[in-house]
Scaffold this active site. Sequence first.
Site, short mmCIF file in Angstrom:
data_model
loop_
_atom_site.label_atom_id
_atom_site.label_comp_id
_atom_site.label_asym_id
_atom_site.label_seq_id
_atom_site.Cartn_x
_atom_site.Cartn_y
_atom_site.Cartn_z
CB CYS A 137 -19.23 -7.85 0.68
SG CYS A 137 -20.27 -7.43 -0.75
CD GLN A 141 -2.43 -11.04 -5.01
OE1 GLN A 141 -2.32 -12.24 -4.95
NE2 GLN A 141 -2.73 -10.27 -3.82
CG HIS A 188 1.29 -9.49 3.67
ND1 HIS A 188 0.03 -9.87 3.32
CD2 HIS A 188 1.03 -8.48 3.27
CE1 HIS A 188 -0.82 -9.09 2.99
NE2 HIS A 188 0.13 -7.78 2.69
CG ASN A 226 -6.18 -7.62 -6.08
OD1 ASN A 226 -5.75 -6.92 -7.08
ND2 ASN A 226 -6.80 -7.31 -5.14
CB THR A 286 -1.00 0.15 1.19
OG1 THR A 286 -1.73 -1.01 1.16
CG2 THR A 286 -1.77 1.23 1.05
N1 PLP Z 1 -1.34 -4.74 -4.32
C1 PLP Z 1 -1.88 -5.96 -4.51
C2 PLP Z 1 -2.10 -6.45 -5.77
C3 PLP Z 1 -2.61 -6.49 -3.28
O1 PLP Z 1 -3.05 -7.59 -3.42
C4 PLP Z 1 -2.00 -5.74 -2.24
C5 PLP Z 1 -2.73 -6.65 -0.88
O2 PLP Z 1 -3.67 -7.34 -0.84
C6 PLP Z 1 -1.78 -4.68 -2.02
C7 PLP Z 1 -1.14 -3.98 -3.03
C8 PLP Z 1 -1.49 -3.99 -0.47
O3 PLP Z 1 -0.22 -4.69 -0.03
P1 PLP Z 1 -0.14 -4.59 1.55
O4 PLP Z 1 -1.07 -5.58 2.16
O5 PLP Z 1 1.47 -4.95 1.65
O6 PLP Z 1 -0.25 -3.28 1.97
#
Ligand code: PLP
Length: 389
Positions: A328, A182, A204, A154, A77
Amino acid sequence: MTSVTPKPIYLDHSATTPVDKKVLKMMMPFFSDTFANASSVHSVGQKANSAVDSARRKVAELLRVKPTEIFFTSGGTECCNWAIKGAVLSKEKNRIIVSGIEHAAVLSSAKKLEKQGVEVIYLPVNKEGFVELSELEKVINDKTALVAVMLANNEIGTIQPVKELAAIAKKYGALFFTDAVQAVGSIPVYPLELGVDMLCLSAHKFYGPKGVGVMYIRGGLKHDKLITGGHQERNMRGGTTNVPLIVGLAAAMEFAVVNQEKNSRKIAKLRDYFVAEVFNKIPHTILNGGAKKRLPQNANFTFEYIEGESLLLSLDLNGIACSSGSACSSGSLEPSHVLMAMGITEEKAHGSIRFSFGKYNTKAEIDRVIEELIIVVERLRKISPLYFR
Ligand code: PLP
């Protein structure tokens, strides 16, 4: 007679993965023994600093880039925010292009810029969930600061033609950012081969700890900082260095990249078996997203005439964890923006559900999921006003 509760089955690896026990063991000394601040000049501080240096070298080696191009962050993020917001600050151009199926971290950053007067163009996807090169050619011009298209989605797992899209962006002097959160551990990821200026990943998603990620920024690129503070990360990202998480990220990434082919082959086989069984045994079922050029772990289905959330909760009661395709589960009742961008109806988008497989799943688990799925789908359809047989 006592009834035995079956072991829970986890099929939500695209949401997060468990920390590999070997990784956890490698992180532990950096919480308490080698706990010193990596910016301190004393020898314990320098020991922590040297662990961060080796982690940076390892990540660079695995991505085949230079250690000076690697910046540790708090995760995907933060990287997405940095890429999108930083690009406009540094390029002095007032226009960005993002795909309509990006993660919320990209889309909400773009929305924020839009409110501040930046022109944001949202690239459409075709009905299989892929961005088409011609769509980028139609809207890009030399006023464009940045193009952002994720390497793999994702929700539906589609792998985007990032190399070709990045080449188009380059022709117009625009930067290219790809969110590879991903993709790492599932497909090969090399920024130089893709030709991107920025790329991010998050530990993670590949059996590393939560709260740590990497931003690759091509050497020589003048990109503005997002978080100001101390001189950490070569002055680009302030904040006391999170040594244990960084050590964990590098260790997890090494296992993920070195074993990527083997793990992906195993996971794809399980996924393909699951998809074939679903199609054979459950009628009125749609696989969302193109079947080819798709992450090995992903199967996103619409089970017609039922709500994804009801299905999700019923499976959960039976010890099976997966994810609703719509938003949701994260507190919003909006249908998935990804499925809607593909032209799927709102009703079908509400009936979608994502199964994402991991390296510890077994065929016996998949067989149990199929058994439960048949029962639950049939029960929910019987009470659905939409289902006429
Ligand atoms: N981008 C994608 C494609 C994701 O799947 C995710 C998490 O679900 C993120 C960004 C965000 O990553 P983080 O959980 O490390 O903030």
